[in-house]
Write a protein that holds these residues in place. Structure first.
Motif, mmCIF file in Angstrom:
data_model
loop_
_atom_site.group_PDB
_atom_site.id
_atom_site.type_symbol
_atom_site.label_atom_id
_atom_site.label_comp_id
_atom_site.label_asym_id
_atom_site.label_seq_id
_atom_site.Cartn_x
_atom_site.Cartn_y
_atom_site.Cartn_z
ATOM 1 N N LYS A 231 -54.037 35.641 6.558
ATOM 2 C CA LYS A 231 -53.758 37.027 6.189
ATOM 3 C C LYS A 231 -52.906 37.657 7.280
ATOM 4 N N ASP A 232 -51.786 38.235 6.894
ATOM 5 C CA ASP A 232 -50.887 38.895 7.842
ATOM 6 C C ASP A 232 -50.634 40.299 7.325
ATOM 7 N N GLY A 233 -51.432 41.234 7.808
ATOM 8 C CA GLY A 233 -51.384 42.587 7.259
ATOM 9 C C GLY A 233 -51.889 42.583 5.837
ATOM 10 N N ASP A 234 -51.050 43.027 4.911
ATOM 11 C CA ASP A 234 -51.435 43.010 3.496
ATOM 12 C C ASP A 234 -50.929 41.765 2.781
ATOM 13 N N LYS A 235 -50.257 40.875 3.507
ATOM 14 C CA LYS A 235 -49.645 39.718 2.876
ATOM 15 C C LYS A 235 -50.441 38.439 3.090
ATOM 16 N N ASN B 200 -47.454 39.143 -1.777
ATOM 17 C CA ASN B 200 -48.032 40.482 -1.785
ATOM 18 C C ASN B 200 -48.963 40.565 -2.978
ATOM 19 N N SER C 270 -44.777 33.696 1.148
ATOM 20 C CA SER C 270 -45.266 35.018 1.503
ATOM 21 C C SER C 270 -45.590 35.757 0.217
ATOM 22 N N SER D 220 -57.995 43.543 -3.314
ATOM 23 C CA SER D 220 -58.592 43.672 -1.984
ATOM 24 C C SER D 220 -59.208 42.350 -1.543
ATOM 25 N N TRP D 221 -58.889 41.928 -0.329
ATOM 26 C CA TRP D 221 -59.450 40.695 0.218
ATOM 27 C C TRP D 221 -59.356 40.723 1.737
ATOM 28 N N LYS D 222 -60.231 39.955 2.376
ATOM 29 C CA LYS D 222 -60.289 39.938 3.837
ATOM 30 C C LYS D 222 -60.081 38.553 4.432
ATOM 31 N N SER E 5 -52.701 45.622 -5.367
ATOM 32 C CA SER E 5 -53.913 46.408 -5.149
ATOM 33 C C SER E 5 -55.165 45.553 -4.968
#
Length: 269
Positions: free
Chosen positions: A249-253, A208, A206, A213-215, A211
């Motif tokens: 991608k799980d939320g921001d993680k 983090n 997992s 940014s990725w999709k 800052s």
């Protein structure tokens, strides 16, 4: 460096991984058990200590890091293949060697402030080769595919990573099971390379990314059924790169299910 200082471009460092630790009997490239595999990786990871300590000494005389640390000979060195000329240093190339290559490249990537150049001394038929040939035939080794996976880090911006890795343990001895390096290319794509040295267990990761940014995330993986698996002229694609679907991608993680004895490179966009 005390005498020459920055009057040279680079300082050369050579270090080979000998599976057994015995130069008189280095071990087979294809016939080894898990204990010898583990010992190989213990010896491989000594590169971290060598690079770190050499860098510390160089920092004393070159704090601005103008002089490069050049690791221009590295890789696994085994006994030659039976029936070949000992002087030619011909050895096969297994999944073990791919894991070693990726682990070493992660070390170099994470020390890119000082390691400006690193290369295998030979590319064809000698030691940890990228290519093996036999007359008019040619095949790509597992190590070749690692270099293919890691080319995304060239000319990219280094991204520091903090990793808490589980241990891979045999007979009370432990090494980190996972290694990692990451970078961001000129187009903004993030590339993360992961190695799982544990030959038995998948490892969940997992991450983090702060800052950044990725999709979307895509990936490629190199692994095989056995650590001893090799590419041969009869089966040249036994150990090869395939698409990897174990990251999401799980939320921001970033969540990754990293398979046993594998090398994975992810692209986040």
């Amino acid at each position: 460096m005390k005498n020459i200082g920055t009057g040279m471009w680079g300082l050369s460092l050579h270090y080979y991984t000998v599976p057994t630790g015995d130069w008189g009997h280095k071990g087979s490239a294809t016939k080894f058990d898990e204990k010898e595999y583990f010992n190989t990786m213990v010896n491989c990871l000594k590169m971290e200590e060598l690079v770190t300590k050499h860098s510390a000494i160089m920092d004393k005389y070159d704090p601005q890091k103008k002089v490069a640390l050049v690791v221009d000979e590295w890789g696994v060195w085994t006994d030659v293949e039976p029936g070949t000329n000992p002087g030619f240093l011909y050895q096969q190339n297994s999944l073990r060697d791919a894991l070693l290559a990726a682990t070493t490249l992660n070390i170099f990537n994470n020390h890119c402030d000082r390691v400006k150049m690193a290369n295998l001394a030979q590319t064809v038929n000698v030691l940890q080769s990228l290519i093996l040939t036999d007359k008019d035939k040619m095949l790509l080794t597992p190590t070749y595919h690692i270099f293919d996976l890691y080319k995304v880090h060239q000319d990219a911006k280094y991204l520091p990573v903090k990793l808490n890795s589980p241990d891979y343990e045999i007979d009370g001895k432990k090494i980190p099971a996972v290694s990692i390096s990451a970078s961001q290319d000129a187009a903004g794509k993030i590339h993360i390379s992961l190695v799982n040295l544990d030959p038995h267990n998948n490892i969940g990761i997992s991450a983090n990314l702060g800052s950044l940014s990725w999709k979307t995330v895509t990936g490629q993986i190199l692994t095989s059924t056995n650590l001893t698996d090799v590419n041969t002229f009869q089966h040249p694609d036994k150990v090869n790169i395939v698409n990897f679907n174990g990251a999401k991608k799980d939320g921001d993680k970033l969540m990754v299910d990293l398979p046993a004895k594998s090398v994975v490179t992810l692209e986040l966009n």
